[in-house]
Design a protein around this motif. Structure first.
Motif, mmCIF file in Angstrom:
data_model
loop_
_atom_site.group_PDB
_atom_site.id
_atom_site.type_symbol
_atom_site.label_atom_id
_atom_site.label_comp_id
_atom_site.label_asym_id
_atom_site.label_seq_id
_atom_site.Cartn_x
_atom_site.Cartn_y
_atom_site.Cartn_z
ATOM 1 N N LEU A 62 59.002 26.495 41.786
ATOM 2 C CA LEU A 62 59.570 25.511 40.877
ATOM 3 C C LEU A 62 59.756 26.089 39.474
ATOM 4 N N TRP A 67 62.022 24.946 36.242
ATOM 5 C CA TRP A 67 60.933 24.084 35.798
ATOM 6 C C TRP A 67 59.833 24.904 35.113
ATOM 7 N N LEU A 70 56.348 23.587 34.143
ATOM 8 C CA LEU A 70 55.373 23.297 35.187
ATOM 9 C C LEU A 70 54.074 24.088 34.960
#
Length: 93
Positions: A62, A67, A70
């Protein structure tokens, strides 16, 4: 922190820490481990180590695919793991 290679390195290093904490808890023979469901004990705890790996892999994938923030969620996950491991290893629970 938006430099993707650096984010991946940080998540990977946190993952190593999570594996070490997880292993230490499994080897501690704490009485709480005996109360865990049967699937936790399958293959000597390896099933839970696979779960730990899946969480690490998902976090890295991710982060690498748009992302990067994250890393903060994974840092929180690691902090919770560290507190739980400390409580178990020092027999405070």
């Amino acid at each position: 922190m938006h430099d993707v290679p650096m984010v991946l390195i940080v998540i990977f290093m946190l993952g190593i820490g999570n594996f070490a904490l997880h292993r230490a808890v499994l080897e501690s023979r704490h009485p709480l481990l005996g109360q865990m469901p049967w699937f936790v004990h399958m293959l000597g705890g390896r099933v839970t180590m696979v779960t730990e790996f899946v969480v690490l892999l998902a976090s890295m994938l991710l982060a690498a695919n748009g992302w990067p923030s994250l890393v903060w969620a994974y840092l929180g996950y690691t902090a919770l793991n560290a507190v739980a491991a400390w409580l178990i290893l020092t027999r405070r629970i």
